[in-house]
Motif scaffolding. Structure first.
Motif, short mmCIF file in Angstrom:
data_model
loop_
_atom_site.label_atom_id
_atom_site.label_comp_id
_atom_site.label_asym_id
_atom_site.label_seq_id
_atom_site.Cartn_x
_atom_site.Cartn_y
_atom_site.Cartn_z
N ALA A 7 37.15 33.44 25.35
CA ALA A 7 36.63 34.50 26.21
C ALA A 7 37.56 35.70 26.26
N ALA A 12 36.42 42.81 27.42
CA ALA A 12 35.60 42.44 28.58
C ALA A 12 35.94 41.03 29.04
N GLY A 13 36.13 40.12 28.10
CA GLY A 13 36.50 38.76 28.45
C GLY A 13 37.87 38.70 29.10
N ALA A 15 39.30 41.13 30.74
CA ALA A 15 39.17 41.73 32.07
C ALA A 15 38.62 40.71 33.06
N SER A 16 37.63 39.96 32.66
CA SER A 16 37.02 38.97 33.53
C SER A 16 38.01 37.85 33.88
N GLU A 17 38.71 37.34 32.89
CA GLU A 17 39.67 36.27 33.13
C GLU A 17 40.85 36.75 33.98
N ARG A 19 40.84 39.26 36.16
CA ARG A 19 40.33 39.47 37.51
C ARG A 19 40.27 38.16 38.27
N LEU A 20 39.70 37.16 37.66
CA LEU A 20 39.56 35.86 38.31
C LEU A 20 40.93 35.23 38.59
#
Length: 149
Positions: A7, A12-13, A15-17, A19-20
């Motif tokens: 991911a 984008a992946g 950024a998502s990881e 953030r989480l």
């Protein structure tokens, strides 16, 4: 379900990881606050800002914490009532109010910080030297990401 490694190959992946992960770490650190500390996280952020930056006007505090001035005024009012900060007139502009940390405020922010730093330091000992080296390099980058545009 894609693995984390797969991911984060895309921006984008990543950024998502990130953030989480950052949100989870923030929530976990918030649970490590001193049990006697009844101040909100926002109020503690204001004390921390004053400790790092020194005395600031209400407008400067609001800008640092990225909140509207009326919200900062409410937070500062609570901190004044609790004895954590004092207000005084600006030295050169009598229309402005400067907020200053009291000894009680300084002690509160230092105790809270020490407790959470100790928890995080204990957790870091579970990591390999290589993982700690990666985090040492990542810390200033994460700080730069968090800065206001």
């Amino acid at each position: 379900m894609p693995t984390i490694e797969r991911a984060v190959r895309s921006d984008a992946g990543l950024a998502s990881e990130l953030r989480l992960s950052v949100m989870r770490l923030r929530r976990r650190l918030a649970t490590e606050r001193h049990p006697d500390n009844e101040l909100s996280l926002g109020a503690m952020a204001v004390l921390g800002c004053l400790h790092r930056c020194g005395d600031l006007t209400l407008g400067e505090l609001a800008a640092h914490e990225m909140v509207q001035p009326p919200s900062m005024t409410r937070t500062v009012n609570c901190l004044v009532d609790g004895g954590y900060v004092v207000r005084r007139r600006h030295a050169t502009d009598g229309r402005q109010v400067v907020v200053e940390l009291t000894e009680q405020g300084r002690a509160t922010v230092l105790a809270d910080r020490a407790r959470r730093d100790a928890w995080l330091a204990r957790r870091l000992t579970d990591l390999t030297p290589e993982e700690r080296a990666v985090l040492r390099k990542a810390a200033p980058i994460l700080d730069r990401l968090a800065q206001k545009d």
